[in-house]
Design a protein around this motif. Sequence first.
Motif, PDB file in Angstrom:
ATOM      1  N   PHE A 123     -18.496  -7.482   1.809  1.00 13.26           N
ATOM      2  CA  PHE A 123     -17.713  -6.514   1.162  1.00 13.26           C
ATOM      3  C   PHE A 123     -17.183  -4.942   1.591  1.00 13.26           C
ATOM      4  O   PHE A 123     -15.728  -4.801   1.006  1.00 13.26           O
ATOM      5  CB  PHE A 123     -19.052  -5.857  -0.074  1.00 13.26           C
ATOM      6  N   LEU A 124     -18.163  -4.726   2.294  1.00 14.52           N
ATOM      7  CA  LEU A 124     -17.286  -3.603   2.922  1.00 14.52           C
ATOM      8  C   LEU A 124     -16.053  -3.691   3.511  1.00 14.52           C
ATOM      9  O   LEU A 124     -15.154  -3.055   3.700  1.00 14.52           O
ATOM     10  CB  LEU A 124     -17.972  -2.986   3.975  1.00 14.52           C
ATOM     11  N   GLN A 125     -16.143  -5.459   3.919  1.00 18.20           N
ATOM     12  CA  GLN A 125     -14.541  -5.274   4.672  1.00 18.20           C
ATOM     13  C   GLN A 125     -13.728  -6.061   4.004  1.00 18.20           C
ATOM     14  O   GLN A 125     -12.252  -4.943   4.315  1.00 18.20           O
ATOM     15  CB  GLN A 125     -15.281  -6.654   5.176  1.00 18.20           C
ATOM     16  N   TYR A 126     -13.950  -5.854   2.180  1.00 18.72           N
ATOM     17  CA  TYR A 126     -12.535  -6.270   1.637  1.00 18.72           C
ATOM     18  C   TYR A 126     -12.647  -4.729   1.100  1.00 18.72           C
ATOM     19  O   TYR A 126     -11.303  -4.750   1.082  1.00 18.72           O
ATOM     20  CB  TYR A 126     -13.475  -7.001   0.458  1.00 18.72           C
ATOM     21  N   LEU A 127     -13.747  -3.958   1.117  1.00 19.34           N
ATOM     22  CA  LEU A 127     -13.494  -2.357   0.484  1.00 19.34           C
ATOM     23  C   LEU A 127     -12.349  -2.341   1.051  1.00 19.34           C
ATOM     24  O   LEU A 127     -11.485  -0.857   1.529  1.00 19.34           O
ATOM     25  CB  LEU A 127     -14.035  -1.706   0.581  1.00 19.34           C
ATOM     26  N   THR A 128     -13.087  -2.282   2.839  1.00 21.56           N
ATOM     27  CA  THR A 128     -11.564  -1.598   3.773  1.00 21.56           C
ATOM     28  C   THR A 128     -10.359  -2.389   3.624  1.00 21.56           C
ATOM     29  O   THR A 128      -9.354  -1.394   4.027  1.00 21.56           O
ATOM     30  CB  THR A 128     -12.210  -1.286   4.883  1.00 21.56           C
ATOM     31  N   GLY A 161      -1.752   4.452  -6.555  1.00 20.01           N
ATOM     32  CA  GLY A 161       0.245   4.560  -6.967  1.00 20.01           C
ATOM     33  C   GLY A 161      -0.757   5.645  -8.919  1.00 20.01           C
ATOM     34  O   GLY A 161       0.303   6.326  -9.044  1.00 20.01           O
ATOM     35  N   GLY A 162      -1.327   5.232  -9.096  1.00 20.11           N
ATOM     36  CA  GLY A 162      -1.623   5.862 -10.427  1.00 20.11           C
ATOM     37  C   GLY A 162      -1.484   4.949 -11.444  1.00 20.11           C
ATOM     38  O   GLY A 162      -1.497   5.131 -12.887  1.00 20.11           O
ATOM     39  N   GLU A 163      -1.476   3.028 -11.211  1.00 18.96           N
ATOM     40  CA  GLU A 163      -0.792   2.650 -12.178  1.00 18.96           C
ATOM     41  C   GLU A 163      -2.000   1.591 -11.961  1.00 18.96           C
ATOM     42  O   GLU A 163      -2.707   1.114 -10.884  1.00 18.96           O
ATOM     43  CB  GLU A 163       0.270   1.781 -11.757  1.00 18.96           C
ATOM     44  N   LYS A 164      -2.148   1.192 -13.563  1.00 15.72           N
ATOM     45  CA  LYS A 164      -3.015   0.234 -13.491  1.00 15.72           C
ATOM     46  C   LYS A 164      -2.717  -1.214 -12.569  1.00 15.72           C
ATOM     47  O   LYS A 164      -3.335  -1.526 -12.118  1.00 15.72           O
ATOM     48  CB  LYS A 164      -3.189  -0.131 -14.810  1.00 15.72           C
ATOM     49  N   LYS A 165      -1.430  -1.942 -12.858  1.00 14.81           N
ATOM     50  CA  LYS A 165      -1.196  -2.771 -12.783  1.00 14.81           C
ATOM     51  C   LYS A 165      -1.044  -2.565 -11.030  1.00 14.81           C
ATOM     52  O   LYS A 165      -1.091  -3.610 -10.356  1.00 14.81           O
ATOM     53  CB  LYS A 165       0.576  -3.130 -12.660  1.00 14.81           C
ATOM     54  N   GLY A 166      -1.197  -1.096  -9.850  1.00 13.20           N
ATOM     55  CA  GLY A 166      -1.081  -1.277  -8.830  1.00 13.20           C
ATOM     56  C   GLY A 166      -2.209  -1.676  -7.836  1.00 13.20           C
ATOM     57  O   GLY A 166      -2.884  -2.229  -7.348  1.00 13.20           O
ATOM     58  N   VAL A 167      -3.139  -1.302  -9.274  1.00 13.88           N
ATOM     59  CA  VAL A 167      -4.929  -1.767  -8.641  1.00 13.88           C
ATOM     60  C   VAL A 167      -5.139  -2.959  -8.729  1.00 13.88           C
ATOM     61  O   VAL A 167      -5.433  -3.786  -7.696  1.00 13.88           O
ATOM     62  CB  VAL A 167      -5.594  -1.365 -10.097  1.00 13.88           C
ATOM     63  N   ALA A 168      -4.313  -3.912  -9.421  1.00 10.71           N
ATOM     64  CA  ALA A 168      -4.874  -6.074  -9.809  1.00 10.71           C
ATOM     65  C   ALA A 168      -3.953  -6.170  -9.035  1.00 10.71           C
ATOM     66  O   ALA A 168      -4.090  -7.254  -8.123  1.00 10.71           O
ATOM     67  CB  ALA A 168      -4.447  -6.047 -11.110  1.00 10.71           C
ATOM     68  N   PHE A 169      -2.388  -5.815  -8.597  1.00 10.51           N
ATOM     69  CA  PHE A 169      -1.808  -6.198  -7.732  1.00 10.51           C
ATOM     70  C   PHE A 169      -2.516  -6.034  -5.537  1.00 10.51           C
ATOM     71  O   PHE A 169      -2.758  -6.907  -5.206  1.00 10.51           O
ATOM     72  CB  PHE A 169      -0.284  -5.662  -7.849  1.00 10.51           C
ATOM     73  N   GLY A 170      -3.123  -4.143  -6.145  1.00 15.90           N
ATOM     74  CA  GLY A 170      -3.706  -4.119  -4.936  1.00 15.90           C
ATOM     75  C   GLY A 170      -5.316  -4.942  -4.522  1.00 15.90           C
ATOM     76  O   GLY A 170      -5.137  -5.544  -3.311  1.00 15.90           O
ATOM     77  N   LEU A 171      -5.710  -5.907  -5.335  1.00 13.92           N
ATOM     78  CA  LEU A 171      -6.665  -6.288  -5.839  1.00 13.92           C
ATOM     79  C   LEU A 171      -6.591  -7.920  -4.528  1.00 13.92           C
ATOM     80  O   LEU A 171      -7.269  -8.559  -4.143  1.00 13.92           O
ATOM     81  CB  LEU A 171      -7.748  -7.008  -6.432  1.00 13.92           C
ATOM     82  N   LEU A 172      -5.616  -8.478  -5.268  1.00 11.59           N
ATOM     83  CA  LEU A 172      -4.770  -9.942  -5.039  1.00 11.59           C
ATOM     84  C   LEU A 172      -3.998  -9.734  -3.634  1.00 11.59           C
ATOM     85  O   LEU A 172      -5.090 -10.965  -2.445  1.00 11.59           O
ATOM     86  CB  LEU A 172      -4.067 -10.130  -5.687  1.00 11.59           C
ATOM     87  N   ARG A 173      -3.573  -8.824  -3.231  1.00 13.15           N
ATOM     88  CA  ARG A 173      -2.807  -8.413  -1.727  1.00 13.15           C
ATOM     89  C   ARG A 173      -4.279  -8.892  -0.971  1.00 13.15           C
ATOM     90  O   ARG A 173      -4.022  -8.613   0.120  1.00 13.15           O
ATOM     91  CB  ARG A 173      -2.388  -7.501  -1.748  1.00 13.15           C
ATOM     92  N   ALA A 174      -5.020  -7.595  -1.264  1.00 17.89           N
ATOM     93  CA  ALA A 174      -6.140  -7.344  -0.060  1.00 17.89           C
ATOM     94  C   ALA A 174      -7.012  -8.447   0.126  1.00 17.89           C
ATOM     95  O   ALA A 174      -7.998  -9.184   0.937  1.00 17.89           O
ATOM     96  CB  ALA A 174      -7.300  -6.800  -0.738  1.00 17.89           C
ATOM     97  N   ALA A 175      -7.514  -9.607  -0.809  1.00 22.82           N
ATOM     98  CA  ALA A 175      -8.602 -10.530  -1.056  1.00 22.82           C
ATOM     99  C   ALA A 175      -7.148 -12.023   0.559  1.00 22.82           C
ATOM    100  O   ALA A 175      -7.962 -12.116   0.683  1.00 22.82           O
ATOM    101  CB  ALA A 175      -8.228 -11.049  -2.196  1.00 22.82           C
ATOM    102  N   ALA A 176      -5.942 -11.594  -0.138  1.00 22.87           N
ATOM    103  CA  ALA A 176      -4.950 -12.593   0.817  1.00 22.87           C
ATOM    104  C   ALA A 176      -5.152 -12.036   1.982  1.00 22.87           C
ATOM    105  O   ALA A 176      -5.056 -13.017   3.230  1.00 22.87           O
ATOM    106  CB  ALA A 176      -3.882 -12.269  -0.167  1.00 22.87           C
ATOM    107  N   VAL A 177      -4.525 -10.701   2.059  1.00 21.42           N
ATOM    108  CA  VAL A 177      -4.535 -10.443   3.451  1.00 21.42           C
ATOM    109  C   VAL A 177      -6.105 -10.539   4.656  1.00 21.42           C
ATOM    110  O   VAL A 177      -6.263 -10.772   5.275  1.00 21.42           O
ATOM    111  CB  VAL A 177      -4.495  -8.886   3.570  1.00 21.42           C
ATOM    112  N   ILE A 178      -7.052 -10.278   3.292  1.00 22.70           N
ATOM    113  CA  ILE A 178      -8.841 -10.495   4.935  1.00 22.70           C
ATOM    114  C   ILE A 178      -8.584 -11.714   4.435  1.00 22.70           C
ATOM    115  O   ILE A 178      -9.894 -12.040   5.990  1.00 22.70           O
ATOM    116  CB  ILE A 178      -9.605  -9.688   3.380  1.00 22.70           C
TER     117      ILE A 178
END
Length: 436
Positions: free
Chosen positions: A68-73, A107-124
């Motif tokens: 969890f901490l790895q993914y959050l980081t 970025g203050g955008e809801k789409k940015g949060v969703a997009f960030g979650l997916l990209r973070a999953a791919a990167v980790i």
Amino acid sequence: MMEYTYTELLTYLLFYGFLGWVAEVVVTAVTQRRFSNRGFFDLPLCLQYGVMADILIIVLPTLSGNIFLQYLTTLVVVSAVDYLSGDFSRRIWRRRIWQYEKRSLFGGEKKGVAFGLLRAAAVIIVVLLLHPFVFTVVSMIPVLALRIADGVIFAILLLDLLTVLYAVHKSKTLEELREAERTQQNEQLAVQGRLGAKIYHSVWNRLNRAYPDMEEKTDAEEGGYVFAKGVCLDKLIWVFIISAFLGDLIETLFCRVTGGVWMSRSSVIYGAFSIVWGLGAVLLTVVLQRLSGKEDRYVFLAGAVLGGVYEYMCSVFTEVFFGTTFWDYSWMPFNIGGRTNLLYCIFWGLLSVVWIKLCYPVLSGWIEKLPALYAKVATWAVIVLMICDALLSAAVMVRYVDRKAGNEAETVVATFLDAHYPDELVEKVWPNMKIQ
């Protein structure tokens, strides 16, 4: 935990930059049904992915066992680097070549949060599963071969950067650029010299095809004649210096009040400056300024997460590159590897709200009122002095660690450092520093 040389880190920077470019090209090809060179410059490299990878391959192993901490980081690092790289590219190109705010957690955008979650999953997934194999392969390549390859590629990058800067210097408005793309004759009339015309035409055609949604910067972003208008390099330099000084002062007074002693809290050998506070203020300014219009709770939450990850990475950085630690919170509840803890994350959140909502707007206004010519000269003087101070401090720190390990001075530089910066002085400037 794997240990890396500087040569290996540069190699990973380039490899994962290329891998990120491949991913961007594939996604663009699938969604837009066409090929686009999504490189930051003209080469097949998206260097922001290389920066993300270098940070994560160093930091994530210290969080081994806590996915969890790895993914959050990973989420924070990916979002912050992507936001910063987008902002940096806007300043290089003088164009907003992609809507980086919509791709970032901050970025203050809801789409940015969703997009960030997916990209973070791919990167980790890439870092945890692919990197051990990449590490093994790179370790088998002779060091000299890696250095030659890295040197050649970075030389090409420098040449590519120069062509980009030339094209940007000659650039017109977007409408003129796209009209020139449709009518070659117009471009040849606007740009003098056959070689210059070819460079200009190649760079901007590639950018227009890769980023069709590119936008002009607004007048407010350009800055006008006001010194350090907006979030620009000049202003960030002064934000860094002022915050570094105030941070050192705050920590010194805190130690006096809580411990009853006067203790140096400076990060550098000369001057009362805390680099952690200075860089922290710059990071909060650049990443969180998009949230200034949001409610306080959004700024608090983003600042708490960003600040906690930043503090953790600062601790890892000093341990990996200097073999030292400057703080240890192992005795505090809810700590993460002794490098940060829940209470200090809350402090980061509160500090973010105070900084973004109250302090930064006032400080920004003061900076913009400085006389432009004198302030510009002073800014460059501060940059040169701070770089020299930081490099000297790093050399002193490394030599101190070597002395404690029993290594004799074998160079003129080491002899100079031993003579002018003995252990007593180092321990006075950095009393909390511990050797790993």
